[in-house]
Design a protein around this motif. Sequence first.
Motif, PDB file in Angstrom:
ATOM      1  N   PRO D 183     -15.400  -3.906   9.912  1.00  0.00           N
ATOM      2  CA  PRO D 183     -15.569  -4.484   8.572  1.00  0.00           C
ATOM      3  C   PRO D 183     -16.549  -3.665   7.740  1.00  0.00           C
ATOM      4  N   ASP D 184     -16.154  -3.344   6.496  1.00  0.00           N
ATOM      5  CA  ASP D 184     -16.991  -2.530   5.595  1.00  0.00           C
ATOM      6  C   ASP D 184     -17.340  -1.185   6.222  1.00  0.00           C
ATOM      7  N   ARG D 185     -16.499  -0.728   7.106  1.00  0.00           N
ATOM      8  CA  ARG D 185     -16.740   0.552   7.774  1.00  0.00           C
ATOM      9  C   ARG D 185     -15.526   1.470   7.662  1.00  0.00           C
ATOM     10  N   ILE D 186     -14.568   1.081   6.809  1.00  0.00           N
ATOM     11  CA  ILE D 186     -13.396   1.933   6.558  1.00  0.00           C
ATOM     12  C   ILE D 186     -13.331   2.203   5.065  1.00  0.00           C
ATOM     13  N   ILE D 187     -13.440   3.480   4.700  1.00  0.00           N
ATOM     14  CA  ILE D 187     -13.354   3.852   3.286  1.00  0.00           C
ATOM     15  C   ILE D 187     -12.012   4.512   3.026  1.00  0.00           C
ATOM     16  N   ASN D 188     -11.309   4.035   2.014  1.00  0.00           N
ATOM     17  CA  ASN D 188     -10.021   4.604   1.637  1.00  0.00           C
ATOM     18  C   ASN D 188     -10.119   5.237   0.251  1.00  0.00           C
ATOM     19  N   ILE D 189      -9.352   6.290   0.026  1.00  0.00           N
ATOM     20  CA  ILE D 189      -9.232   6.827  -1.326  1.00  0.00           C
ATOM     21  C   ILE D 189      -7.857   6.444  -1.856  1.00  0.00           C
ATOM     22  N   HIS D 190      -7.849   5.728  -2.973  1.00  0.00           N
ATOM     23  CA  HIS D 190      -6.575   5.386  -3.595  1.00  0.00           C
ATOM     24  C   HIS D 190      -6.359   6.292  -4.790  1.00  0.00           C
ATOM     25  N   HIS D 191      -5.153   6.814  -4.916  1.00  0.00           N
ATOM     26  CA  HIS D 191      -4.909   7.809  -5.950  1.00  0.00           C
ATOM     27  C   HIS D 191      -4.522   7.204  -7.290  1.00  0.00           C
ATOM     28  N   SER D 192      -5.278   6.176  -7.688  1.00  0.00           N
ATOM     29  CA  SER D 192      -5.165   5.694  -9.064  1.00  0.00           C
ATOM     30  C   SER D 192      -6.460   5.008  -9.445  1.00  0.00           C
ATOM     31  N   PHE D 193      -6.561   4.719 -10.725  1.00  0.00           N
ATOM     32  CA  PHE D 193      -7.706   4.021 -11.262  1.00  0.00           C
ATOM     33  C   PHE D 193      -7.451   2.522 -11.061  1.00  0.00           C
ATOM     34  N   LEU D 194      -7.798   2.016  -9.892  1.00  0.00           N
ATOM     35  CA  LEU D 194      -7.540   0.605  -9.589  1.00  0.00           C
ATOM     36  C   LEU D 194      -8.254  -0.308 -10.578  1.00  0.00           C
ATOM     37  N   PRO D 195      -7.686  -1.465 -10.913  1.00  0.00           N
ATOM     38  CA  PRO D 195      -6.482  -2.059 -10.342  1.00  0.00           C
ATOM     39  C   PRO D 195      -5.185  -1.601 -11.006  1.00  0.00           C
ATOM     40  N   ALA D 196      -5.226  -0.532 -11.775  1.00  0.00           N
ATOM     41  CA  ALA D 196      -3.970  -0.028 -12.326  1.00  0.00           C
ATOM     42  C   ALA D 196      -3.196   0.707 -11.227  1.00  0.00           C
ATOM     43  N   PHE D 197      -1.895   0.531 -11.214  1.00  0.00           N
ATOM     44  CA  PHE D 197      -1.017   1.286 -10.316  1.00  0.00           C
ATOM     45  C   PHE D 197      -1.347   1.067  -8.843  1.00  0.00           C
ATOM     46  N   ILE D 198      -1.469  -0.195  -8.487  1.00  0.00           N
ATOM     47  CA  ILE D 198      -1.536  -0.551  -7.077  1.00  0.00           C
ATOM     48  C   ILE D 198      -0.244  -0.117  -6.404  1.00  0.00           C
ATOM     49  N   GLY D 199      -0.332   0.273  -5.136  1.00  0.00           N
ATOM     50  CA  GLY D 199       0.881   0.555  -4.386  1.00  0.00           C
ATOM     51  C   GLY D 199       1.245   2.022  -4.358  1.00  0.00           C
ATOM     52  N   ALA D 200       2.518   2.293  -4.076  1.00  0.00           N
ATOM     53  CA  ALA D 200       2.965   3.659  -3.839  1.00  0.00           C
ATOM     54  C   ALA D 200       3.223   4.408  -5.145  1.00  0.00           C
ATOM     55  N   ASN D 201       3.176   5.727  -5.057  1.00  0.00           N
ATOM     56  CA  ASN D 201       3.531   6.609  -6.181  1.00  0.00           C
ATOM     57  C   ASN D 201       2.780   6.331  -7.488  1.00  0.00           C
ATOM     58  N   PRO D 202       1.463   6.172  -7.432  1.00  0.00           N
ATOM     59  CA  PRO D 202       0.740   5.855  -8.673  1.00  0.00           C
ATOM     60  C   PRO D 202       0.850   6.937  -9.737  1.00  0.00           C
ATOM     61  N   TYR D 203       0.944   8.211  -9.359  1.00  0.00           N
ATOM     62  CA  TYR D 203       1.027   9.253 -10.388  1.00  0.00           C
ATOM     63  C   TYR D 203       2.346   9.168 -11.141  1.00  0.00           C
ATOM     64  N   GLN D 204       3.414   8.884 -10.412  1.00  0.00           N
ATOM     65  CA  GLN D 204       4.700   8.701 -11.069  1.00  0.00           C
ATOM     66  C   GLN D 204       4.627   7.506 -12.021  1.00  0.00           C
ATOM     67  N   SER D 205       4.011   6.421 -11.549  1.00  0.00           N
ATOM     68  CA  SER D 205       3.880   5.230 -12.401  1.00  0.00           C
ATOM     69  C   SER D 205       3.020   5.525 -13.617  1.00  0.00           C
ATOM     70  N   ALA D 206       1.959   6.281 -13.424  1.00  0.00           N
ATOM     71  CA  ALA D 206       1.066   6.623 -14.539  1.00  0.00           C
ATOM     72  C   ALA D 206       1.815   7.464 -15.559  1.00  0.00           C
ATOM     73  N   TYR D 207       2.625   8.390 -15.040  1.00  0.00           N
ATOM     74  CA  TYR D 207       3.415   9.229 -15.940  1.00  0.00           C
ATOM     75  C   TYR D 207       4.386   8.367 -16.745  1.00  0.00           C
ATOM     76  N   GLU D 208       5.035   7.456 -16.062  1.00  0.00           N
ATOM     77  CA  GLU D 208       6.033   6.630 -16.742  1.00  0.00           C
ATOM     78  C   GLU D 208       5.405   5.688 -17.764  1.00  0.00           C
ATOM     79  N   ARG D 209       4.225   5.210 -17.458  1.00  0.00           N
ATOM     80  CA  ARG D 209       3.535   4.318 -18.407  1.00  0.00           C
ATOM     81  C   ARG D 209       2.935   5.100 -19.582  1.00  0.00           C
TER      82      ARG D 209
END
Lengths: 282, 282, 282, 282
Positions: D183-209
């Motif tokens: 707990p609180d010992r796993i750091i993840n990097i998400h490739h979007s500016f959360l909470p925008a584009f949660i989930g897969a393919n955030p760059y594609q979603s960002a491009y489309e938006r």
Amino acid sequence: KNLGRLLISCVDRPGIVSCVSNFLFEKGANIVTSDQHTTDPQEGQFFMRIVFHLPDLKNKLDDLNQDFLHIARDYDMQFEMYLAEVKKKVAIFVSKEDHCLRELLWQSNTLDMDVKLVISNHNDSKELVESYNIPFYYFPVTKDTKDEIESKQLGILKENDIDLIILARYMQILTPNFISHHPDRIINIHHSFLPAFIGANPYQSAYERGVKIIGATAHYVTNDLDEGPIIEQDVERVYHSDHAKELKRIGSHIERIVLARAVSWHLDDKILTFNNKTIVFR
Amino acid sequence: KNLGRLLISCVDRPGIVSCVSNFLFEKGANIVTSDQHTTDPQEGQFFMRIVFHLPDLKNKLDDLNQDFLHIARDYDMQFEMYLAEVKKKVAIFVSKEDHCLRELLWQSNTLDMDVKLVISNHNDSKELVESYNIPFYYFPVTKDTKDEIESKQLGILKENDIDLIILARYMQILTPNFISHHPDRIINIHHSFLPAFIGANPYQSAYERGVKIIGATAHYVTNDLDEGPIIEQDVERVYHSDHAKELKRIGSHIERIVLARAVSWHLDDKILTFNNKTIVFR
Amino acid sequence: KNLGRLLISCVDRPGIVSCVSNFLFEKGANIVTSDQHTTDPQEGQFFMRIVFHLPDLKNKLDDLNQDFLHIARDYDMQFEMYLAEVKKKVAIFVSKEDHCLRELLWQSNTLDMDVKLVISNHNDSKELVESYNIPFYYFPVTKDTKDEIESKQLGILKENDIDLIILARYMQILTPNFISHHPDRIINIHHSFLPAFIGANPYQSAYERGVKIIGATAHYVTNDLDEGPIIEQDVERVYHSDHAKELKRIGSHIERIVLARAVSWHLDDKILTFNNKTIVFR
Amino acid sequence: KNLGRLLISCVDRPGIVSCVSNFLFEKGANIVTSDQHTTDPQEGQFFMRIVFHLPDLKNKLDDLNQDFLHIARDYDMQFEMYLAEVKKKVAIFVSKEDHCLRELLWQSNTLDMDVKLVISNHNDSKELVESYNIPFYYFPVTKDTKDEIESKQLGILKENDIDLIILARYMQILTPNFISHHPDRIINIHHSFLPAFIGANPYQSAYERGVKIIGATAHYVTNDLDEGPIIEQDVERVYHSDHAKELKRIGSHIERIVLARAVSWHLDDKILTFNNKTIVFR
């Protein structure tokens, strides 16, 4: 000062730039700046913005427009031509929070616009607006009166020949009917970094989610709330010690800067829209 | 893939865009992107970058170049024409600190370049460089040997037909003779937000001045130290608790990002220089 | 609201935090926020800012101050104690350009200050200032009258018991005598990213140097022009197409934001100075 | 170097700072830095991080810990005490894209950590990892083998006494069972500016938006995908001409910087979590 702006959109194919620049050259115009964008050189959509200088343009614009129709037909182009010296006529809509309205009024000497009127569903900004000698219309909207009031507003906008509507923190949702009268001509400022925190109370939501950066978004209004083409966004860093109230204060500064930037680009005819996105030429 | 890049600079006057775009159209080329800038539409200096697509360009480039000479003469233009698929040959100079070198080597798969060799006045990076199968030259420069070593280096650069020299934290000052062999072809990264903190130890100076933001600057090298045309700058916020050592660490990240950006723009022929400034087309 | 602020500066040594927090605890105060900084734990300079809550603080502040003198003597401390609810009395100096003045007046409802008066060497802002019911003093300074006018100004500042002077684009250089009356109590906004472009016409200089980012700097005024302790800086990206006039416009927005931020921190007693630098606690 | 770090969390009430600083003073420790935060001075949650210096701390830490238990009981505190010189043991998880892994390995000389092993569901990074003399474990996860493989991984993590798990673009979703072990010992990097584009393919979603700014987010991993406490975010401006592929390239640079920053703060024990948010002390 005899500056014209030509905006073009069509399917990409060889020869467009050559054809358009020839047209202008033959008319005696000098191209001052030219920007273009294509979604794909192979039959993607092509966009161009040209600023040109032509002596006595004011009296020649109608003919120029007329003559360009031939090219437009050949390339199946949509185009718009503007005389830069003609200021766009603007209506500002506002509710209670007046920081964006103030910024626009304040910058109205440097922004190339003619604010014809302000419409509000609250009376709070009346004094401020009238101190600028701008007519202030108070329309306290309710569910029952919305349609009626919107048609009155549409009338006022038409009478005043309004080119651009700015929603400067206007907290009413416009009907599809209203929006359809002004496609790509209504700019809204949303107080979050879209698409994060769509809907009401974005600063509270941002606080609760614990984001480290907040933002604001200026976009054209479409029927899908907060989903229209994004024109400009900006952000500011926040800290764990910043409560929702503080985020709102920081955010209000981002909002007014972002909205003023988006408006200035629209006024300079720098924005084209396509597929619910904007092309913003510098 | 048959993409060409045409860079133009001349005195502004009507008809340039038309003439150039006609030329390309008649040769069968399709303009993919086009950017232009003028310092003043009334006889200022005009700059243009065009990316065009032309089938079998590889075999046509020499003729194209030759044919364009006529236009260039008419408009008194300087121009360059490049085949996009030809990677530029790059030499990297480095001293002890290798973070910028590492970043460039690392990005060398996405940056469109062919790193032919690395030259250093220290031996520290030898292993790193050779692990990329890139020749590493060690030249321990002293005052007395500088001229001799520089002429050896010039020889190596010539043999390898080097297009671009990157000073990736190379702590030696190049002689005017060396620089004159590669005008606008040497990019340096300076570890401050120029023109603040010109000279040595900028992070220490920044710490002592108590600035709240530090930066890095990529520029073309001229005979005036730290005074060449600025290509790119970026910054990061710092705090009173950040000592000089910490500024250096934060700065090292800005340096490598800024340098890599400047290099990528150079490789894409996006940069023109004029009056000791750069025009950087997107 | 019974909030007090305690600012401390002394040579670092063990026991300071313990001693100060005991003192407050014994007086019945609850520490709300506490920040500290040391230049070096081994006999460097130690700085602390504590915000505490104490019922009926208004009537107890003098005694608290008196009692804290013992600790201050033991540790050879400099300290200041403020009642948060007491707004600082502010004088704003301005010349012709009024964007920073406007921003401060506009934010005067959220900034915790009491603007007592505005002084200017031009008459341009008179109407604006008086619309806020704030006295406006017009002093057209010339070389010959400078000393005489400054002593009048000092008189007015004293009468009004001014705590903070804000130079909101005041284009006159203050004399050492004037400055000596208000050490660390005069905030200036400089329209460049110091130490770059010290002196006059920084936007023109920035344009000529071809920088890619411009900025503004808020600092305390000392006798060395543009060399006082920096409080805050911010920057904005610019492009080769931005002329000096455009840089000035962009810069004016940075200036007002940076100045307002610096002022708000001063008003909240968040700034300490040391060695010509600032410690700015969040 | 005899530096200790003390992290505290408890309900806010008067006397905490006094009590804790007395304790350290009596033990002979000098407070080097101290930061605190309270959600509300009236019975909100209180957080403190103290860095202290105490000769021979290494041999005294256990006793210090033991003695502090009394205070912790009195105030119903949670607390952690660390010896700064002990490097945390780190495991990095990666899939195919290795830019974040590279950045961490590269910075591993300045980041205060001991990378004990790398785990991947692809074999691509094997050579890179082993060139750093770090064991590389290849676990090709499938739906059917996930539970089995996770328990093997948990075993390896336990054997190596891992303090921190970094998901450096690990494209597998961890099970609640796995997460509950750290707990609180796993750091993840998400490739979007959360909470925008949660989930897969955030760059594609960002491009489309059509967003004008993209970002990356480092957060602690919880059972709610992309919903854990945010540690750090950063952003970069993008343009209409940037396609999804270009967004991905720009984003990859943000990702590695943001992840490295978040990791460095964790390694320095600067982060506390509360209500699914982080308090990040400087």
